[in-house]
Design a protein around this motif. Structure first.
Motif: not given
Length: 163
Positions: A66-79
């Protein structure tokens, strides 16, 4: 026929939905993204259920996903450009943060590694050993991040007066 491991996983996933959402929301600060992260984590856990070797480590195994899924979404936010929250329909999930958000905003201002440790310890009530397993960090590293984060929070809150 489902194995005991699959039944345990299914039961855990069904029983922990609200807790998973709270954790995801604490990272993402957005209702829709938090729900997406939980859904992604559930799908990943079901796809990778064979990688769970010890049923006793189910909580830490899933929390890491779950934490990794959240971090993936946070990285995608930049785009990605987001729709303002006012434009979204209200749903059955409420934002789990207090109205003033003073403490929550200060926790979110911490460095990502420290933020993860603080959230897992106090939002999810995990032990330091469990946090160590979830993050893949040494226990002493987890302790130092936790205490450094708490010190930063205390310093940032010293100027805040309670009414």
């Amino acid at each position: 026929m489902a194995s005991l491991k699959e039944e345990q996983l299914e039961s855990y996933l069904i029983g922990g939905q609200a807790r998973f959402y709270r954790l995801a929301y604490s990272y993402l600060q957005d209702r829709e993204e938090a729900l997406d992260a939980v859904q992604t984590a559930v799908c990943r856990s079901l796809e990778r259920r064979e990688s769970l070797r010890d049923e006793g480590a189910l909580q830490t195994w899933f929390t890491r996903i779950l934490v990794n899924a959240c971090m993936d979404l946070l990285r995608q936010r930049k785009r990605v450009a987001f729709v303002p929250p006012e434009a979204l329909e209200s749903g059955s999930y409420e934002d789990p943060l207090p109205e003033d958000g003073a403490l929550a905003s200060r926790v979110n201002a911490l460095p990502p590694e420290t933020q993860t440790v603080v959230k897992l310890r106090f939002y999810e009530d995990m032990s330091l050993k469990e946090i160590s397993e979830v993050t893949g960090c040494n226990l002493n590293t987890v302790k130092s991040r936790l205490y450094a984060g708490l010190k930063k929070l205390r310093v940032s809150l010293e100027g805040v007066t309670l009414e």
